[in-house]
Design a protein around this motif. Structure first.
Motif, PDB file in Angstrom:
ATOM      1  N   SER A  36       0.638  -0.617   0.143  1.00  0.00           N
ATOM      2  CA  SER A  36      -0.197  -0.012  -0.156  1.00  0.00           C
ATOM      3  C   SER A  36       0.829   1.078   0.091  1.00  0.00           C
ATOM      4  CB  SER A  36      -0.846  -0.038   1.055  1.00  0.00           C
ATOM      5  OG  SER A  36       0.001  -0.327   2.081  1.00  0.00           O
ATOM      6  N   GLY A  37       1.879   1.093  -0.768  1.00  0.00           N
ATOM      7  CA  GLY A  37       2.583   2.492  -0.639  1.00  0.00           C
ATOM      8  C   GLY A  37       2.327   3.373  -1.153  1.00  0.00           C
ATOM      9  N   LEU A  38       2.834   4.548  -1.855  1.00  0.00           N
ATOM     10  CA  LEU A  38       2.792   5.297  -2.884  1.00  0.00           C
ATOM     11  C   LEU A  38       2.684   4.987  -4.242  1.00  0.00           C
ATOM     12  CD1 LEU A  38       1.331   8.084  -2.604  1.00  0.00           C
ATOM     13  CD2 LEU A  38       4.758   8.956  -3.702  1.00  0.00           C
ATOM     14  N   PRO A  39       1.563   5.354  -5.385  1.00  0.00           N
ATOM     15  CA  PRO A  39       1.804   5.210  -6.587  1.00  0.00           C
ATOM     16  C   PRO A  39       3.156   5.121  -7.308  1.00  0.00           C
ATOM     17  CG  PRO A  39      -0.357   5.323  -6.089  1.00  0.00           C
ATOM     18  CD  PRO A  39       1.050   5.721  -4.477  1.00  0.00           C
ATOM     19  N   GLY A  40       3.605   3.386  -8.182  1.00  0.00           N
ATOM     20  CA  GLY A  40       4.257   4.321  -8.589  1.00  0.00           C
ATOM     21  C   GLY A  40       4.476   5.385 -10.032  1.00  0.00           C
ATOM     22  N   ASP A  41       3.094   5.382 -10.049  1.00  0.00           N
ATOM     23  CA  ASP A  41       2.617   5.821 -11.985  1.00  0.00           C
ATOM     24  C   ASP A  41       1.557   7.456 -11.082  1.00  0.00           C
ATOM     25  OD1 ASP A  41       1.255   7.500 -13.780  1.00  0.00           O
ATOM     26  OD2 ASP A  41       0.268   5.238 -15.086  1.00  0.00           O
ATOM     27  N   ALA A  42       2.381   8.680 -10.979  1.00  0.00           N
ATOM     28  CA  ALA A  42       2.298   9.916 -11.066  1.00  0.00           C
ATOM     29  C   ALA A  42       0.448  10.670 -11.306  1.00  0.00           C
ATOM     30  CB  ALA A  42       3.314  10.388 -10.786  1.00  0.00           C
ATOM     31  N   ASP A  43      -0.164   9.345 -12.414  1.00  0.00           N
ATOM     32  CA  ASP A  43      -0.330  10.553 -13.359  1.00  0.00           C
ATOM     33  C   ASP A  43      -1.691  10.993 -13.073  1.00  0.00           C
ATOM     34  OD1 ASP A  43       1.183  10.186 -15.630  1.00  0.00           O
ATOM     35  OD2 ASP A  43       0.252   9.135 -16.389  1.00  0.00           O
ATOM     36  N   ALA A  44      -2.143   9.845 -11.371  1.00  0.00           N
ATOM     37  CA  ALA A  44      -3.346   9.994 -10.788  1.00  0.00           C
ATOM     38  C   ALA A  44      -3.468  10.790 -10.562  1.00  0.00           C
ATOM     39  CB  ALA A  44      -4.177   8.181 -11.008  1.00  0.00           C
ATOM     40  N   LEU A  45      -2.565  11.168  -9.680  1.00  0.00           N
ATOM     41  CA  LEU A  45      -1.816  11.782  -8.061  1.00  0.00           C
ATOM     42  C   LEU A  45      -2.519  13.568  -8.758  1.00  0.00           C
ATOM     43  CD1 LEU A  45       0.453  10.376  -6.136  1.00  0.00           C
ATOM     44  CD2 LEU A  45      -1.427   9.385  -6.252  1.00  0.00           C
ATOM     45  N   ILE A  46      -1.736  13.491  -9.620  1.00  0.00           N
ATOM     46  CA  ILE A  46      -1.389  14.665 -10.509  1.00  0.00           C
ATOM     47  C   ILE A  46      -2.655  15.688 -11.396  1.00  0.00           C
ATOM     48  CG2 ILE A  46      -0.778  15.984 -12.601  1.00  0.00           C
ATOM     49  CD1 ILE A  46       2.272  14.299 -11.758  1.00  0.00           C
ATOM     50  N   ALA A  47      -3.710  14.668 -11.853  1.00  0.00           N
ATOM     51  CA  ALA A  47      -5.117  15.178 -12.557  1.00  0.00           C
ATOM     52  C   ALA A  47      -5.996  14.698 -11.061  1.00  0.00           C
ATOM     53  CB  ALA A  47      -5.447  13.818 -13.148  1.00  0.00           C
ATOM     54  N   ALA A  48      -5.484  14.532 -10.240  1.00  0.00           N
ATOM     55  CA  ALA A  48      -5.821  15.070  -8.438  1.00  0.00           C
ATOM     56  C   ALA A  48      -5.921  16.403  -7.943  1.00  0.00           C
ATOM     57  CB  ALA A  48      -6.069  13.916  -7.640  1.00  0.00           C
ATOM     58  N   ALA A  49      -4.722  16.668  -8.197  1.00  0.00           N
ATOM     59  CA  ALA A  49      -4.293  18.000  -8.046  1.00  0.00           C
ATOM     60  C   ALA A  49      -5.093  18.724  -8.751  1.00  0.00           C
ATOM     61  CB  ALA A  49      -3.260  17.738  -7.742  1.00  0.00           C
ATOM     62  N   GLY A  50      -4.977  18.164  -9.926  1.00  0.00           N
ATOM     63  CA  GLY A  50      -6.086  19.774 -11.561  1.00  0.00           C
ATOM     64  C   GLY A  50      -7.185  19.516 -10.443  1.00  0.00           C
ATOM     65  N   GLU A  51      -7.654  18.950  -9.843  1.00  0.00           N
ATOM     66  CA  GLU A  51      -9.647  19.139  -9.738  1.00  0.00           C
ATOM     67  C   GLU A  51      -9.162  19.464  -8.144  1.00  0.00           C
ATOM     68  OE1 GLU A  51     -10.700  15.765 -10.364  1.00  0.00           O
ATOM     69  OE2 GLU A  51     -10.334  15.507 -13.164  1.00  0.00           O
ATOM     70  N   ASP A  52      -7.850  20.244  -7.566  1.00  0.00           N
ATOM     71  CA  ASP A  52      -8.409  20.691  -6.138  1.00  0.00           C
ATOM     72  C   ASP A  52      -8.622  19.650  -5.375  1.00  0.00           C
ATOM     73  OD1 ASP A  52      -7.866  21.953  -4.380  1.00  0.00           O
ATOM     74  OD2 ASP A  52     -10.022  23.091  -4.526  1.00  0.00           O
ATOM     75  N   ARG A  53      -8.210  17.969  -5.803  1.00  0.00           N
ATOM     76  CA  ARG A  53      -8.675  16.697  -4.455  1.00  0.00           C
ATOM     77  C   ARG A  53      -7.792  16.360  -4.301  1.00  0.00           C
ATOM     78  NH1 ARG A  53     -10.466  13.070  -7.085  1.00  0.00           N
ATOM     79  NH2 ARG A  53      -9.453  13.082  -9.523  1.00  0.00           N
ATOM     80  N   ALA A  54      -6.511  17.395  -4.058  1.00  0.00           N
ATOM     81  CA  ALA A  54      -5.593  16.747  -2.981  1.00  0.00           C
ATOM     82  C   ALA A  54      -4.907  17.221  -2.696  1.00  0.00           C
ATOM     83  CB  ALA A  54      -4.557  15.859  -4.793  1.00  0.00           C
ATOM     84  N   ARG A  55      -3.869  17.126  -1.287  1.00  0.00           N
ATOM     85  CA  ARG A  55      -3.071  17.993  -0.789  1.00  0.00           C
ATOM     86  C   ARG A  55      -2.312  16.789  -0.212  1.00  0.00           C
ATOM     87  NH1 ARG A  55      -6.023  20.787  -2.541  1.00  0.00           N
ATOM     88  NH2 ARG A  55      -7.818  21.885  -1.086  1.00  0.00           N
TER      89      ARG A  55
END
Length: 303
Positions: free
Chosen positions: A157-176
């Protein structure tokens, strides 16, 4: 025990297990449709409906189902685990949250922050990430920490190796996200995804080399301090319990994870086996903690 994949809804290859600690004695593979209640749904008691099962599905795994709610659905019912889903009410403000913590918790947070700051030349170096550009910077630094953690090595359950979903969430103001540095190196990370007014405790970890400095606790306290001036109503510690969750939470909802299985002979056998095994383990643990048995075990070890 049951293992299932991450996600709100969807089919996952799961298993009912006869397990002692980390050792699996027997496994009953099952195809379960996972339905996860959010914190807001658990608080209100109004959760998601159960989707239709496909022909290959063995049933449902419903997580964070409030203890006050009984699902109106046919099938074999099996409670996998019960726990408190802890959260922080961010609407009350930082001072109200701190005042509600125990004196031991408050002093512990201050002591750990001072100790880590002293190891870093007198200051805490916590860096915040919110925008897509910032999240692209965060990801490789956090991954360097994640590969050292037990969450990734033992739990997957580590941080995903692919950053795409994390970056996309940030673009929709859904991540910190946050990183804690010691010198020039990150030693702890936290990534949280948003569900409307709730921010979730999704990915977290710290470099075990620096365990004595309590980097995870220090970073969590700093992140919560930031969130009292953010847009969120709740901080959700998600499913499962832990001392750090209890210590920092301002409330909790009594929940359970429940399996609803098709009433087939195979499922009846699996539920009976796992239920009987779990009950036997509870009795065995109770007996093993009896003073007389403890003394006998110590005598045997010395013999």
């Amino acid at each position: 025990m049951v293992d299932a994949g991450r996600g709100t809804r969807g089919v996952s290859a799961s298993a009912l297990k006869l397990q002692v600690g980390a050792r699996t004695l027997m496994s009953f593979p099952r195809q379960l449709r996972r339905v996860a209640w959010s914190l807001e749904q658990a608080l209100t008691g109004a959760g998601p409906s159960l989707p239709a099962l496909d022909a290959a599905d063995d049933g449902y795994l419903v997580t964070s189902l409030p203890e006050t709610v009984t699902l109106d659905a046919p099938g074999l019912r099996f409670v996998r685990q019960r726990y408190t889903r802890y959260y922080v009410d961010l609407a009350g403000g930082r001072e109200a949250w701190l005042a509600a913590l125990s004196g031991q918790a408050r002093s512990g947070l201050k002591r750990k922050a001072r100790k880590l700051a002293a190891a870093n030349g007198g200051t805490l170096d916590v860096r915040r990430y919110r925008s897509p550009e910032e999240m692209a910077v965060f990801h490789p630094l956090a991954r360097a920490v994640s590969v050292t953690t037990y969450q990734e090595r033992l739990l997957g359950s580590g941080l995903p190796g692919d950053a795409d979903a994390l970056i996309a969430a940030a673009g929709e103001d859904r991540a910190r996200a946050w990183l804690l540095f010691l010198g020039d190196a990150p030693i702890a990370y936290l990534w949280c995804g948003a569900d409307r007014e709730t921010l979730r405790y999704d990915y977290v970890g710290h470099d075990p080399t620096h365990q004595a400095l309590s980097p995870g606790s220090v970073l969590m306290a700093e992140a919560l301090g930031d969130l009292f001036t953010d847009r969120f109503r709740w901080f959700d510690f998600t499913e499962g319990e832990g001392q750090h969750k209890r210590g920092l939470a301002s409330g909790g909802v009594a929940c359970r994870d429940e399996l609803l299985l098709r009433p087939t002979i195979a499922n009846r056998v699996a539920v009976a086996a796992v239920g009987g095994f779990d009950a036997a383990m509870v009795v065995a643990k109770r007996w093993s903690e009896a003073p007389a048995l403890k003394r006998f075990a110590q005598h045997v070890r010395r013999a």
